[in-house]
Enzyme design. Structure first.
Site, PDB file in Angstrom:
ATOM      1  CB  SER A   1      -0.873   0.045   1.251  1.00 30.56           C
ATOM      2  OG  SER A   1      -1.662  -1.095   1.349  1.00 30.56           O
TER       3      SER A   1
HETATM    4  N1  SAH Z   1       0.716  -5.516   4.230  1.00 33.20           N
HETATM    5  C1  SAH Z   1       1.326  -5.831   2.967  1.00 33.20           C
HETATM    6  C2  SAH Z   1       0.384  -5.578   1.828  1.00 33.20           C
HETATM    7  C3  SAH Z   1       0.066  -6.805   1.168  1.00 33.20           C
HETATM    8  S1  SAH Z   1      -1.161  -6.800  -0.079  1.00 33.20           S
HETATM    9  C4  SAH Z   1       2.616  -5.082   2.793  1.00 33.20           C
HETATM   10  O1  SAH Z   1       2.923  -4.212   3.612  1.00 33.20           O
HETATM   11  O2  SAH Z   1       3.347  -5.378   1.849  1.00 33.20           O
HETATM   12  C5  SAH Z   1      -2.291  -7.975   0.616  1.00 33.20           C
HETATM   13  C6  SAH Z   1      -1.722  -9.341   0.906  1.00 33.20           C
HETATM   14  O3  SAH Z   1      -2.784 -10.148   1.430  1.00 33.20           O
HETATM   15  C7  SAH Z   1      -1.192 -10.081  -0.328  1.00 33.20           C
HETATM   16  O4  SAH Z   1       0.125 -10.482  -0.092  1.00 33.20           O
HETATM   17  C8  SAH Z   1      -2.137 -11.278  -0.460  1.00 33.20           C
HETATM   18  O5  SAH Z   1      -1.509 -12.443  -0.955  1.00 33.20           O
HETATM   19  C9  SAH Z   1      -2.603 -11.475   0.978  1.00 33.20           C
HETATM   20  N2  SAH Z   1      -3.855 -12.202   1.143  1.00 33.20           N
HETATM   21  C10 SAH Z   1      -5.010 -12.087   0.437  1.00 33.20           C
HETATM   22  N3  SAH Z   1      -5.945 -12.925   0.934  1.00 33.20           N
HETATM   23  C11 SAH Z   1      -5.365 -13.591   1.971  1.00 33.20           C
HETATM   24  C12 SAH Z   1      -5.824 -14.594   2.891  1.00 33.20           C
HETATM   25  N4  SAH Z   1      -7.059 -15.083   2.846  1.00 33.20           N
HETATM   26  N5  SAH Z   1      -4.949 -15.040   3.819  1.00 33.20           N
HETATM   27  C13 SAH Z   1      -3.678 -14.555   3.895  1.00 33.20           C
HETATM   28  N6  SAH Z   1      -3.196 -13.609   3.062  1.00 33.20           N
HETATM   29  C14 SAH Z   1      -4.032 -13.137   2.115  1.00 33.20           C
END
Ligand code: SAH
Length: 191
Positions: free
Chosen positions: A42
């Site tokens: 983000s």
């Molecule tokens: N907080 C992260 C942003 C990641 S984007 C950062 O600082 O980089 C959102 C993330 O959620 C992605 O990596 C995606 O694979 C994960 N995600 C989506 N659905 C999920 C689920 N059900 N369980 C675990 N991770 C999930």
């Protein structure tokens, strides 16, 4: 110094390029950036805002769904006693785990799984942060929130969501509050 000032000063010295493999030259811009596998980190100001909304405290046990690059995880680990983080994409999971271990955080537990079901074994959690967009607030996460406890997550349709705070009081009553429109990649999984 107030907590939000401490978070701000840690955020200001945390180098986002450490959490990325490409687009390094853009890491200091306040924009979302791709981290591969269709996922994005983000925009930093939103990561800061969500961390501050969580109202963390030194003895907090914090659950994060969506480890991604691990950038947000580092902020949580700095201001919680223990962080439990779940990611469903193996490639992102192993890279983030490696990175955060090399950075020296002893207080993070990692799980490769569907985070929409939470992490019952270590519940209840004082704080829960979901960094992917949920259509509805996953019931297991509400159940695994401590009384009192607080959760921050984007809730809504795939194109736009409301940044939402879920408050659970001592009695276990739950109320939600909306904090403006945001856009996240979808939370996949069972709930
Ligand atoms: N907080 C992260 C942003 C990641 S984007 C950062 O600082 O980089 C959102 C993330 O959620 C992605 O990596 C995606 O694979 C994960 N995600 C989506 N659905 C999920 C689920 N059900 N369980 C675990 N991770 C999930």
């Amino acid at each position: 110094m107030l907590l939000n000032e401490k978070i701000l000063s840690f955020y200001n010295q945390l180098d986002r390029s450490l959490f990325m493999e490409k687009n390094q030259s853009l890491s200091h811009e306040d924009i979302p950036l791709p981290i591969g596998y269709g996922q994005t980190i983000s925009q930093p100001s939103l990561v800061l805002k969500m961390t501050q909304m969580l109202n963390l405290f030194p003895s907090a046990r914090t659950l994060e769904i969506g480890t991604g690059s691990g950038y947000q995880t580092a902020l949580l680990a700095e201001f919680s006693q223990e962080v439990f983080t779940i990611e469903r994409i193996p490639e992102l999971f192993y890279k983030a785990e490696n990175r955060l271990k090399l950075m020296g955080y002893p207080n993070i537990r990692f799980k490769l799984d569907d985070g929409s079901i939470g992490w019952k074994e270590f519940s209840p959690f004082d704080r829960i942060l979901v960094t992917a967009a949920a259509k509805h607030i996953p019931q297991p996460l509400i159940d695994q929130l401590n009384s009192p406890g607080l959760m921050v997550l984007p809730v809504g349709k795939s194109d736009i969501q409301q940044l939402t705070i879920v408050f659970k009081n001592e009695k276990g009553d739950v109320r939600t509050e909306s904090h403006g429109a945001v856009r996240f990649v979808p939370l996949l999984g069972r709930y």
